[in-house]
Structures are given as C-alpha cells and as structure tokens.
Design a protein around this motif. Sequence first.
Motif, short mmCIF file in Angstrom:
data_model
loop_
_atom_site.label_atom_id
_atom_site.label_comp_id
_atom_site.label_asym_id
_atom_site.label_seq_id
_atom_site.Cartn_x
_atom_site.Cartn_y
_atom_site.Cartn_z
N VAL A 1 -43.62 -10.17 -11.18
CA VAL A 1 -42.17 -10.36 -11.35
C VAL A 1 -41.40 -9.04 -11.23
O VAL A 1 -40.47 -8.92 -10.42
CB VAL A 1 -41.85 -11.02 -12.72
N LEU A 2 -41.76 -8.05 -12.04
CA LEU A 2 -40.94 -6.85 -12.12
C LEU A 2 -41.12 -5.90 -10.94
O LEU A 2 -40.13 -5.41 -10.38
CB LEU A 2 -41.23 -6.12 -13.44
N LEU A 3 -42.35 -5.65 -10.55
CA LEU A 3 -42.56 -4.74 -9.41
C LEU A 3 -41.94 -5.25 -8.11
O LEU A 3 -41.31 -4.48 -7.38
CB LEU A 3 -44.05 -4.46 -9.22
N PRO A 4 -42.10 -6.55 -7.80
CA PRO A 4 -41.47 -7.05 -6.57
C PRO A 4 -39.95 -6.87 -6.55
O PRO A 4 -39.36 -6.69 -5.49
CB PRO A 4 -41.86 -8.53 -6.54
N ILE A 5 -39.32 -6.92 -7.73
CA ILE A 5 -37.87 -6.72 -7.79
C ILE A 5 -37.51 -5.30 -7.34
O ILE A 5 -36.50 -5.08 -6.67
CB ILE A 5 -37.36 -6.97 -9.22
N ALA A 6 -38.34 -4.34 -7.72
CA ALA A 6 -38.05 -2.95 -7.41
C ALA A 6 -38.37 -2.57 -5.98
O ALA A 6 -37.92 -1.54 -5.48
CB ALA A 6 -38.84 -2.04 -8.36
N GLU A 7 -39.14 -3.41 -5.29
CA GLU A 7 -39.52 -3.09 -3.92
C GLU A 7 -38.33 -3.24 -2.98
O GLU A 7 -37.42 -4.01 -3.20
CB GLU A 7 -40.66 -4.01 -3.47
N ARG A 8 -38.39 -2.49 -1.91
CA ARG A 8 -37.33 -2.55 -0.90
C ARG A 8 -37.28 -3.94 -0.27
O ARG A 8 -38.31 -4.52 0.07
CB ARG A 8 -37.58 -1.50 0.19
N ALA A 9 -36.09 -4.47 -0.15
CA ALA A 9 -35.94 -5.80 0.45
C ALA A 9 -36.33 -5.73 1.93
O ALA A 9 -36.05 -4.76 2.62
CB ALA A 9 -34.48 -6.27 0.33
#
Length: 201
Positions: free
Chosen positions: A184-192
């Motif tokens: 959940v959290l790491l994917p949010i921080a990844e570049r779109a």
Amino acid sequence: MSGTPGRPLSSELSEQLLSVTVDILAEEGWGRLNSDRIATRARAGKAGIYRRWPTMAALVHHAVSRFRLVPTPEGGDSLREDLIFLMACWTRPLDREERALASIVGAARHDEKLCAALDEALVRPLAAAVAELGRRAAERGEPIEPERLSLLGAVVQAFWWQRYTAGPNGMMTDEQLAQLVDDVLLPIAERAPVRTGAARI
C-alpha cells in the motif's frame, strides 16, 4: 495555562492535575472526565483546576498537546525501513497517552480546543515525519514527487486514525505491517507511470 490573579500557581499541582486527567481519559474516556472526578483522584480542590483551565476542553488541550506520539524517522537505509519504523506502533497495543487521545477523537469534531489538541499531538507531527521521509529519500537519490508525498501523508494519517478507533482489533503482526508497507504505502510513493496514449487493438 490560564490562571487568575493571586498567589502563584503550584507547578507540582498542575502536573498532578494533568497526569490525573490523562489517566481518566485513558481509563474511562472523555465522557467521564469532570472536575469532581479529577479533584477526587488528585486530592485537590476544584478551584485549583479552574484557576488553571476555564473548561475541561482547555485542560485536555494542555495535557494532550504535550504528547509525543509520532517517532522521528532516523537511521533507515531505505524508504521501506523508514515507513516500517514510523508505523511500528501498529504492532503494539495503545499505550496510556494513545488511549487518552483516542478517547477524544469523536468529541473533537464538535470542540475547537479538542480539535487543536489532536492537531498539535498528531496531525502536525505526522506531517513533519512524512516530510522527513521525503527529505531522507531525496538524500538517497530517490526523490518522491510532491504530489505522491502529499498522498502518502494523507494515507498514513488515515491509517493512524484507524489505529485509534479500531481498538484491540487494530493491531498488526510484524508480517502484516510489512505487507501494508509493501503493498500500500510504497506503491503510493513510486513515480506514476507515464501514459503514452490509448492502447491500440
């Protein structure tokens, strides 16, 4: 602390009243907090309470705003490690201060003083912690886009409120916490991903 003209207020009694207030909030909740109960447990007079704080909300604001509930991320070698450190409290039961804070979450929707207490004890420190995660990531050469960092902060805060309202069922194992961070959290921080247009059939 407000106070009124007269003899100086005893700092020792002030601390005792604040401690008793936190105890009552943690053990019995906001609905059971009143000057009679505080005075009885602190073995003090009610006048001593109202010389310092005009309302129960003002007293709670003073007590709760001093809490240090959000750890400052430090020492991690990756965003993942920093997030696990920040969210580690999820693997433990609520402590005394957290139970006290949890007891005023509902009432804070209708009281400015209580809302300000939550802001000082949790909202602003949590925003500062997420900003620190972003700064540390940038130093490691892995900057997080501002929009992504803002979204990460909002989601982390939402999970934090969930912790205070879910009771004992809100606890996680170490494995569940790691899964929350990874899924959940790491994917949010990844570049779109860059969109190059509609796919052709």
